[in-house]
Scaffold this active site. Structure first.
Site, PDB file in Angstrom:
ATOM      1  N   PRO A 219       0.661  -1.256  -0.083  1.00 28.42           N
ATOM      2  CA  PRO A 219      -0.131   0.080   0.157  1.00 28.42           C
ATOM      3  C   PRO A 219       0.968   1.396  -0.156  1.00 28.42           C
ATOM      4  O   PRO A 219       1.870   1.273   0.472  1.00 28.42           O
ATOM      5  CB  PRO A 219      -0.610  -0.128   1.238  1.00 28.42           C
ATOM      6  CG  PRO A 219      -1.070  -1.400   1.679  1.00 28.42           C
ATOM      7  CD  PRO A 219       0.419  -2.146   0.929  1.00 28.42           C
ATOM      8  N   CYS A 220       0.267   2.228  -0.779  1.00 28.63           N
ATOM      9  CA  CYS A 220       1.089   3.569  -0.855  1.00 28.63           C
ATOM     10  C   CYS A 220       0.526   4.583  -0.290  1.00 28.63           C
ATOM     11  O   CYS A 220       0.939   5.928  -0.368  1.00 28.63           O
ATOM     12  CB  CYS A 220       1.521   3.676  -2.537  1.00 28.63           C
ATOM     13  SG  CYS A 220      -0.074   3.954  -3.368  1.00 28.63           S
ATOM     14  N   GLN A 221      -0.299   4.584   0.546  1.00 25.38           N
ATOM     15  CA  GLN A 221      -1.123   5.666   1.040  1.00 25.38           C
ATOM     16  C   GLN A 221      -0.275   6.437   1.815  1.00 25.38           C
ATOM     17  O   GLN A 221      -0.339   7.750   2.332  1.00 25.38           O
ATOM     18  CB  GLN A 221      -2.370   5.098   1.923  1.00 25.38           C
ATOM     19  CG  GLN A 221      -3.363   4.722   1.228  1.00 25.38           C
ATOM     20  CD  GLN A 221      -3.504   3.152   1.211  1.00 25.38           C
ATOM     21  OE1 GLN A 221      -2.247   2.545   1.173  1.00 25.38           O
ATOM     22  NE2 GLN A 221      -4.444   2.546   1.080  1.00 25.38           N
TER      23      GLN A 221
END
Length: 388
Positions: A219-221
């Site tokens: 995940p890149c949040q």
């Protein structure tokens, strides 16, 4: 010909209805007059402006901009239909991501927007898998943080066989399962990769196959294009679980996908840390791939980075781009001819079939394969350049 699923447009408020009629194709928030009473627009103007994609309307003759997880919101990007006063539908977003029309998404509308926006476009994944095949002997693969299956779908189209995956979100996982249809579903896990039991299950599934490739996008949040990130954000450490799984399975190759912002995190030290951890478990890291999906037949300007490692200590080159900017697949080729919608309305997929209006739409409707589409497109691009 195929039935049309998920052709549903988001609702507009009365204020948004006022805004959208002022935005021409290729236009954005700057075209909305100050007489339209919007606090957000007033703030954008006070701050000296914002991205030119805010409140943007697509153009027929160009690819779209990045389809994000918020393509149901007028102010978050360039998601207004080129002609109709509405946002693009769920299916139009999926088409711009290169998902075939038969690809079904599970869960609520909110979840589906995230599934489509987070996905690696299958046609981009297809190009990546084609490049990696030159370095592999077997075709078995594992997909970590698999989402709705964009990466696996592209790899499957080249002949790779997904033997295991893991995804923590149940709707994302359900979409993956109903589209990829694995033969041994017990190896395809809905759960947390941080759980040692789940990593053990992945390793066990690999032990009964010859897994040459592990793919995935943590995940890149927590990542930011501005280079800022929260070192305490757990999501920024999920790459360690990717490293641990690669160490357990020992594939010939791994490929890890993420946003371009990852490169600027902590002034570049973060990606250096990731590379060093893979090197510590015996992998040689190729120069980082920076790929634009539009170069590979996707009607969308979507830039992503890919970290590629080899246990054989060999350099692995990125796929050669198929198209250049003059010949990108356009929004028209992707969505022209779909039934007209009003904001907040849906199309009843049961009452008629939809004919293809381009070679790209023939691919979407599975009349031709990804390989055939790209051959036709590349040939057409060469012909156009020769004539020019």
């Amino acid at each position: 010909m195929t039935l049309l699923l998920n052709h549903t447009a988001p609702k507009f408020s009365e204020l948004e209805k006022q805004m959208v009629k002022h935005i021409p194709p290729g236009g954005n928030w700057k075209n909305i007059p100050e007489s339209v009473p919007s606090q957000r627009l007033a703030q954008i103007r006070r701050n000296g402006g914002g991205r030119t994609t805010y409140y943007g309307r697509l153009r027929w003759d160009k690819p779209s901009y990045t389809i994000s997880t918020y393509f149901n919101r007028i102010g978050n990007g360039c998601f207004v239909h080129p002609e109709q006063d509405r946002l693009i539908s769920i299916r139009e977003g999926a088409r711009l991501q290169s998902f075939v029309d038969s690809y079904e998404f599970a869960g609520s509308k909110g979840s589906i927007y995230k599934q489509i926006g987070n996905a690696v476009p299958p046609l981009l994944a297809y190009a990546i898998a084609t490049a990696l095949k030159k370095h592999t002997g077997k075709s078995d693969m594992i997909d970590l943080f698999c989402g709705a299956g964009g990466l696996s779908e592209g790899f499957r189209m080249t002949g790779f066989n997904p033997v295991s995956c893991i995804e923590i979100d149940k709707n994302f996982h359900e979409s993956y399962m109903q589209n990829l249809k694995p033969k041994k579903p017990t190896s395809f896990i809905c759960g947390d990769i941080c759980d040692a039991i789940n990593k053990k299950k992945i390793a066990e599934s690999a032990s009964t196959h010859s897994v040459d490739v592990i793919t995935g996008g943590p995940p890149c949040q927590g990542f930011s294009l501005a280079g800022w990130f929260d070192k305490e954000d757990r999501r920024n450490l999920l790459f360690k679980e990717f490293v641990a799984t690669v160490a357990l399975v020992s594939p010939k190759i791994f490929i890890m996908e993420n946003v371009v912002g990852m490169l600027s995190m902590d002034k570049g030290k973060f990606v250096e840390k990731i590379i060093s951890e893979f090197e510590e478990i015996g992998y040689h890291i190729s120069p980082i791939w920076k790929l634009n999906a539009a170069d590979f037949g996707v009607p969308q300007k979507r830039k992503r980075v890919f970290l590629v490692g080899s246990s054989a200590k060999s350099e692995i080159s990125p796929p050669e781009k198929i198209l250049d900017e003059e010949n990108y697949v356009t929004v028209r080729e992707a969505i022209y001819g779909l039934p007209v919608l009003d904001a907040g309305s849906s199309y009843d997929e049961s009452n008629q079939v939809i004919n293809a209006n381009s070679d790209y739409q023939r691919y979407l409707q599975e009349e031709i394969s990804a390989s055939d589409f790209l051959k036709l497109r590349k040939k057409g691009a060469i012909t156009q350049k020769t004539i020019a």
